[in-house]
Design a protein around this motif. Sequence first.
Motif, PDB file in Angstrom:
ATOM      1  N   LEU A 636       0.804  -1.209   0.000  1.00  0.00           N
ATOM      2  CA  LEU A 636       0.000   0.000   0.000  1.00  0.00           C
ATOM      3  C   LEU A 636       0.842   1.266   0.000  1.00  0.00           C
ATOM      4  N   PRO A 639       2.479   4.749  -4.397  1.00  0.00           N
ATOM      5  CA  PRO A 639       1.238   5.309  -4.914  1.00  0.00           C
ATOM      6  C   PRO A 639       0.662   4.493  -6.056  1.00  0.00           C
ATOM      7  N   ARG A 642      -1.171  -0.144  -6.051  1.00  0.00           N
ATOM      8  CA  ARG A 642      -2.504  -0.748  -6.048  1.00  0.00           C
ATOM      9  C   ARG A 642      -2.975  -1.189  -7.422  1.00  0.00           C
ATOM     10  N   VAL A 643      -2.284  -0.735  -8.421  1.00  0.00           N
ATOM     11  CA  VAL A 643      -2.709  -1.173  -9.754  1.00  0.00           C
ATOM     12  C   VAL A 643      -1.863  -2.347 -10.224  1.00  0.00           C
ATOM     13  N   LEU A 646      -3.333  -5.218 -12.240  1.00  0.00           N
ATOM     14  CA  LEU A 646      -3.929  -4.981 -13.557  1.00  0.00           C
ATOM     15  C   LEU A 646      -3.202  -5.837 -14.586  1.00  0.00           C
ATOM     16  N   LYS A 647      -3.724  -5.837 -15.762  1.00  0.00           N
ATOM     17  CA  LYS A 647      -3.123  -6.682 -16.784  1.00  0.00           C
ATOM     18  C   LYS A 647      -1.616  -6.494 -16.825  1.00  0.00           C
ATOM     19  N   LYS A 648      -0.953  -7.606 -16.916  1.00  0.00           N
ATOM     20  CA  LYS A 648       0.494  -7.540 -16.818  1.00  0.00           C
ATOM     21  C   LYS A 648       1.101  -6.707 -17.924  1.00  0.00           C
ATOM     22  N   ARG A 699       7.329 -13.342 -19.230  1.00  0.00           N
ATOM     23  CA  ARG A 699       6.461 -13.440 -18.068  1.00  0.00           C
ATOM     24  C   ARG A 699       7.204 -14.107 -16.937  1.00  0.00           C
ATOM     25  N   LYS A 700       7.017 -13.544 -15.771  1.00  0.00           N
ATOM     26  CA  LYS A 700       7.654 -14.113 -14.599  1.00  0.00           C
ATOM     27  C   LYS A 700       6.824 -15.287 -14.095  1.00  0.00           C
ATOM     28  N   ARG A 704       2.128 -17.641  -6.185  1.00  0.00           N
ATOM     29  CA  ARG A 704       1.480 -16.546  -5.484  1.00  0.00           C
ATOM     30  C   ARG A 704       1.765 -16.656  -4.002  1.00  0.00           C
ATOM     31  N   PHE A 710      -3.482  -6.611  -2.858  1.00  0.00           N
ATOM     32  CA  PHE A 710      -4.876  -6.825  -3.244  1.00  0.00           C
ATOM     33  C   PHE A 710      -5.464  -8.094  -2.671  1.00  0.00           C
ATOM     34  N   ARG A 715     -14.114 -10.154  -3.234  1.00  0.00           N
ATOM     35  CA  ARG A 715     -14.623 -10.382  -4.587  1.00  0.00           C
ATOM     36  C   ARG A 715     -16.051 -10.886  -4.605  1.00  0.00           C
ATOM     37  N   ARG A 843      -8.503 -18.665 -17.035  1.00  0.00           N
ATOM     38  CA  ARG A 843      -8.939 -18.298 -15.695  1.00  0.00           C
ATOM     39  C   ARG A 843     -10.412 -17.917 -15.722  1.00  0.00           C
ATOM     40  N   ASN A 870     -11.026 -15.951 -19.110  1.00  0.00           N
ATOM     41  CA  ASN A 870     -10.301 -14.780 -19.600  1.00  0.00           C
ATOM     42  C   ASN A 870      -9.937 -14.912 -21.069  1.00  0.00           C
ATOM     43  N   LYS A 893     -10.385 -12.838 -27.050  1.00  0.00           N
ATOM     44  CA  LYS A 893      -9.711 -12.711 -25.762  1.00  0.00           C
ATOM     45  C   LYS A 893      -9.090 -11.331 -25.589  1.00  0.00           C
TER      46      LYS A 893
END
Lengths: 998, 347
Positions: A636, A639, A642-643, A646-648, A699-700, A704, A710, A715, A843, A870, A893
């Motif tokens: 947090l 600034p 928090r996004v 969002l799409k990588k 892609r990494k 998780r 988040f 949800r 997903r 997705n 997609k």
Amino acid sequence: MRRFLRPGHDPVRERLKRDLFQFNKTVEHGFPHQPSALGYSPFLRLMAIGTRSGAIKLYGAPGVEFMGLHEENNTVMQIHFIPDQCQLVTLLDDNSLHLWSLKQHGGASELVEEHRFTLKGPPGSPPSATQVTAVLPHSSREVLYLGTESGNIFVVELPSFRVLEDRTITPEAVLQRIPEDNCNRRSCELVEALREHPKNPDQILIGYSRGLIVLWDLQNSKATHHFLGSQQLENLYWQRDGSKFISCHYDGSYTQWPVSSDNRQPEPLENTVPYGPFPCKAISRIYWQTTKNGLPYIIFQGGMPRASYGDRHSISVIHGSQQTAFDFTSRVIDFFIIFSSDPAAEFDDPSALVVLAEEELVVIDLKSAGWPAVHPPYLASLHCSAITCSHHVSNIPLKLWERIISAGSKQNIHYSSMPWPIDGGTNIAPDPPQRDLLLTGHEDGTVRFWDASGVCLHLLYKLSTVRVFLTDADPNDNMNPLGEDEWPPLRKVGTFDPYSDDPRLGIQKIYLCKYSGYLAVAGTAGQVLVMELNDEDAEHVVDHAEADLLQDQEGYRWKGHEKLKTRDGPVRFEAGFQPFVLVQCQPPAVVTSLALHSEWKLVAFGTSHGFGLFDHQQKRLVFVKCTLHPSDQLALEGPLSRVKSLKKSLRQSFRRIRRSRVSSRKRRGGSGNASEVQEANAKFDQDALQEMELAPVQRKIEARSAEDSFTGFVRTLYFADTFLRDSSRHCPSLWAGTNGGTVYAFCLRVPPAERRMDEPVRAEQAKEIQLMHRAPVVGILVLDGRSTPLPEPLEVAHDLSKSPDMQGSHQLLVVSEEQFKVFTLPKVSSKLKLKLTALEGCRVRKVTVASFGSCKTDDYSENDLAVLTNLGDIQIISLPFLKLQIRYPCIRKEDVSGIASCVFTKYGQGFYLISPSEFERFSLSTKWLVEPRCIVDMPEVTSNNHVHTKSGTENAARKSSPGDCGEDERKSGRLMEHALLNDEKVLKEIQSTLEGGR
Amino acid sequence: EFRRFSLERSKPGKFEEFYGLLQHVHKIPNVDVLVGYTDIHGDLLPINNDDNYHKAVSTANPLLRIFIQRKEDADYSAFGTDTMTRKKNVLSNVLRPDNHKKKPHIVISMPQDFRPVSSIIDVDILPETHRRVRLYKYGTDKPLGFYIRDGSSVRVTPHGLEKVPGIFISRLVPGGLAQSTGLLAVNDEVLEVNGIEVSGKSLDQVTDMMIANSRNLIITVRPANQRNNVVRNSRTSGSSGQSTESSLPSSTPNILGNLLQGEEESDEEDIIIEDSGEPQQIPKAAPTSESIESLSQIELLHESTQNGFLPSSEMNLSHSAGSISMEYEVPEPGRKSLEDDGTIITL
């Protein structure tokens, strides 16, 4: 695990699947995206709209619609119906012409492309020689006249598109008879307009861009009249009797010209600049409509004073002393007038003005005083304020339906009562099986209620939540009536208004209980409103409560928007849904989930910080639960952190922004307590840089962890009456799922009805499940002892559902983005699962329980999960065994907003946005299918007054024998036709018996 | 103390039941104990799963001597070969632990929870040019630590050589699991993820698949460096790595016998916290008659723990333990001020 991938071997099940599931995209609701052309056939009473993506859509009476798509996906520039035919010609921006026909096939009409054609000039000629600028389908229906940029007018034969070279009208031929001083080759450049004489099909009026207008005799191939206009020409229109025509010009003027046999080169009768004397914009299109009382209607587009009103999109109507300039909310694409189509009628007697603007369709009633707008039954501008969420409710009880309609009708009193004037064709689709509501939430704080039962999605009622709050813009300020002497006499029309006063008002979640009429609406600034349907206007105070989701955590500073300020004292609400409770979350983050239980009178809401439960009967907050993870704190701090989820693909660009910010901050030498934040940012920055220096697309791969940001994001919320603590007693419970794969279950104690107001509702956390794969939980569902999903609140009370089986053991289904898992209750043990992502790499984005009925037998139906991934695929997964039944590709997609906007219905249909203004409707069910099915008949060309009414009655009779009836029934329908034509009641009876027999 | 009781030799049941029985017989319901027995050679061997429990019961002749120790006082060195020859010592240790108030042992050799490690698997069924690598994230703090990218590879098809899109490892993070095992390298082509072919799937799809399988990730690759391939004796020397290098991926034997078993075995366990109590792993439900009919198509999650792998209840619980207590660690004000920009995200 592998067994899942193998198609089932059970032939019985395979057959059943065929009877249950079937994928169809059935109809597009809403307003076409980027319309570019408009056409109308007074003969068929059908309207055609072309778009920039090459789509062509035909609309007639409500329910009558057709769609076609040009293969080239090029912009449709012009649409022209062939007179007295079920055919139309489109001109695309690649200069190709396409002939479309409405053909009857299997009892219904279809729009098919028959021919395509591109005009070719002689070898070596410039492309402009054949660039089509004007198209005139001749009333003989045999030829098309094509005006071009070169000034040549080519004649092509229909339907073959064969060029009749000997009939080409060349500029040289036109100039032969013109006086020397005007005889300039350049005056015949670019044909701007071609108009056939209304009485004499052998004469056509040719208007050239430079101002020269010629009346051409087709028989003798010579110009009979010359009209020497001095201004650049925009368009032409004949008076009905052919004695006069009117031309409009680039300088904002229009001119009337007489046509008589004695003067071959007449002077203009009248030249007017309606909004002069200062320079005006062009009048691009004009109509001249005669009436019985002698005063004509002059209707034109544009012509506004350039300096002060040049930015308006206007159409002016002048009728005697009345003059109004309708001011549209977006650019006017084109417009037409509906007038008496009977060729024998002496006057035009216009009834309606139909205007296609870029973002909406507006129809003005010209017969009623004050020229009110007509409420369109279709082509609604869904995006008049941007859609922020949608919610679908199936099978609305009649009572609620009527109350909503009555609330809506009070809002629509300013609309004209005129029946919809575009009424060609006949809808032969069976009546919609049930009443369905689609609710859309909008950025401006409104919720719109759409009738989604049938092919025409139309607005029933509009609810605004703005009144509860104090906003900068007071709605009363906008209501300044136009002064008498206002010039030009502008009048705003249309509803498109994409500019939101305050983005915090945006609606994010909607929940409607169809049995009780309770509605919960939640928005961007953490506001949750509970409403009740009231048939009368009322003035009352909205109870206000605050839910502190952080629960006294210090050191947390909310840097986002403030919460909305509320109005003190009573607020006046119009009839309809009226708020009585407002809960504001603190911090005022966007509400991410919402659930309402109308029987227990509880509303649950969640944000990125936690969730809460509110008792809207006692108007008391029951509890709040903070879901922020301690380690989420680091996430947090930055600034932009928090996004992160969002799409990588967006991530790197965000980092680039951040890098520039951080470096600029460094230069300023940021001091104080921000040092740690800065450090973290700098470290992030380094990582980002490292990442960017490598291959652009990589892609990494990382497991998780609980530390991802988040994770606290709530949800999904779900109420259930189930066995939470022990298997002997069931109790009300609230379930919440978070982005971090945690499921919380709270045991609720709701006092019995007689003591509901006296005792408080209590809640106690009973369970917490952490999914080890940590994927976001997108759905929670409890299955009863028969493995049937628990019914909705009040569903049993209204005898619309069997009561759930409380004897057998209940099961909990948790749907995460990656897996479906079934657990036993009350002791949680895992029973079975389906790992979607591990197997397919997709997903879960949306999931709903849907009921599927067999198209073969009426008594079989089952519940399954409808899932959107997705990748835009739709999968149907069986309950309770979680077997993949079938998979259909549905949305591209790449179409992220389409996937995000998708809603499923309870009966296996769905909607998603294909553009900001259009919903695509699809069906997964063989039984519930709403699609246009209509027929367009050729009215008899005997040209008498009854042409239209006659076809109408014929169609009504046809309706009584729907297309899929047997031949016998159809015959009997026709036999009865004569006897019963005029008796609607009898017709209805016949229809109902026929339907019953099927 | 000594207890004597009988068991049915033919139906010994499960270890868990036996363990419960022991606790019951000794009236120590909530004490964690270590169970051992003496085999025919006089060795003290552990009983901690179904397999060695069954083994123990089968070796009973006719008596089975079982030793029970409190876990915290356990002397692991007591187990092993020839342990019972030092019977006296052991027995004194076991029976009179109070006399030996020692500091808890640092466990060195006898693992309580067997933990699989990353390895190359299925060498016998894969073409020599391919390598199937199992990365065990389980129980380590190391990140998986690699990146993948799009690329193209050359395949032999009926129409000759053809360039086809493929997924490749693009980067290994220093110190990550992938790098430390040494089994994967940059530019290795990824052919399968946990038995699912990746051809035809997008980079994002493959990413999601790998992350979804991250606890037990099995990647089949074609190593960029083909010189370190295992050359099997059974093969003729003619079929060297080079000749099979360009085989179609579809020709890859998809025998995943071991693989599936492994996946089940190490499948992650979700955690349940009841009534704000202790977090526990969610057990698997016993199959009901209802679901048996669907056995052919439905994965039943009923299986016993295997291969001496006793799920430890301590794994991955540290964070959950924090959240049950419903306490929130409050950072010092001023030092760590939390901020939120309230970015609106509509999901």
